[in-house]
Design an enzyme around this catalytic site. Sequence first.
Site, PDB file in Angstrom:
ATOM      1  N   GLY A 120      44.445  42.646  44.985  1.00 54.83           N
ATOM      2  CA  GLY A 120      43.805  41.433  45.481  1.00 54.83           C
ATOM      3  C   GLY A 120      43.837  40.359  44.410  1.00 54.83           C
ATOM      4  CD  GLN A 178      41.437  37.180  40.189  1.00 52.85           C
ATOM      5  OE1 GLN A 178      41.640  37.467  41.363  1.00 52.85           O
ATOM      6  NE2 GLN A 178      41.398  38.099  39.239  1.00 52.85           N
ATOM      7  CB  CYS A 202      38.412  42.140  37.911  1.00 54.38           C
ATOM      8  SG  CYS A 202      38.746  40.411  38.270  1.00 54.38           S
ATOM      9  CG  LEU A 203      44.664  41.641  38.771  1.00 56.24           C
ATOM     10  CD1 LEU A 203      45.598  40.806  39.632  1.00 56.24           C
ATOM     11  CD2 LEU A 203      45.433  42.739  38.051  1.00 56.24           C
ATOM     12  CG  HIS A 257      36.864  42.327  43.487  1.00 57.45           C
ATOM     13  ND1 HIS A 257      36.506  43.116  42.412  1.00 57.45           N
ATOM     14  CD2 HIS A 257      37.657  41.355  42.969  1.00 57.45           C
ATOM     15  CE1 HIS A 257      37.061  42.628  41.307  1.00 57.45           C
ATOM     16  NE2 HIS A 257      37.765  41.561  41.620  1.00 57.45           N
ATOM     17  CD  GLU A 258      40.292  39.670  45.351  1.00 57.57           C
ATOM     18  OE1 GLU A 258      40.263  38.564  44.773  1.00 57.57           O
ATOM     19  OE2 GLU A 258      40.538  40.718  44.731  1.00 57.57           O
ATOM     20  CG  HIS A 281      37.418  36.800  42.163  1.00 56.37           C
ATOM     21  ND1 HIS A 281      37.287  36.490  40.827  1.00 56.37           N
ATOM     22  CD2 HIS A 281      37.990  38.024  42.203  1.00 56.37           C
ATOM     23  CE1 HIS A 281      37.753  37.494  40.106  1.00 56.37           C
ATOM     24  NE2 HIS A 281      38.181  38.447  40.911  1.00 56.37           N
TER      25      HIS A 281
HETATM   26 NI    NI Z   1      38.992  40.301  40.521  1.00 58.83          NI
END
Ligand code: NI
Length: 170
Positions: free
Chosen positions: A45, A50, A92-93, A134-135, A138
């Site tokens: 995701g 991001q 998380c990236l 999660h997204e 964000h």
């Molecule tokens: Ni994330």
Amino acid sequence: MVHPIVKYGAEVLSKVAEPITAYDKQLQKLVEDMFDSMYAAKGVGLAAPQIGVSKHIAVIDITFGKDPDQKIVLCNPVIIATEGKQTEEEGCLSVPDFREKLTRPMRATVRARDAKGKEFTMTGEELLARAFCHETDHLNGRLYLSHLSTLKRELIVRKIKKLTKAGEWA
Ligand code: NI
């Protein structure tokens, strides 16, 4: 086009992203770039902030690109229902190399628009439910770290500060 992933500490990650209002060519290009960037980073995701774009859009593909039918675009997503609980490791990236156990709903229903502006609702289970939550977080300026206990969160933040000082977090 693959964009670098913005990491914890960048202001764009803690802002509420701007709503999507135009479903034009520019948005299609952003969607394409987001999938490219997510696959390059081996994530399931990615939210627009991001890659430094403060817009209310996220992409998800829990198959890592193996099944094109599983590609999901969420414009202006809202979680409208949740059910049950699951506790799994989450990462998380934007917070690379850290993972923590986190309790999320077992099922989550999201209402959003697709890349063409068509409204839909979709219910995800397990990893997909986790990704929806999660997204969506964000896009509201929230990282998964905010769901951890203060102790766990501070431990991670302290480690990130050390990495930043050493020039290893950029
Ligand atoms: Ni994330």
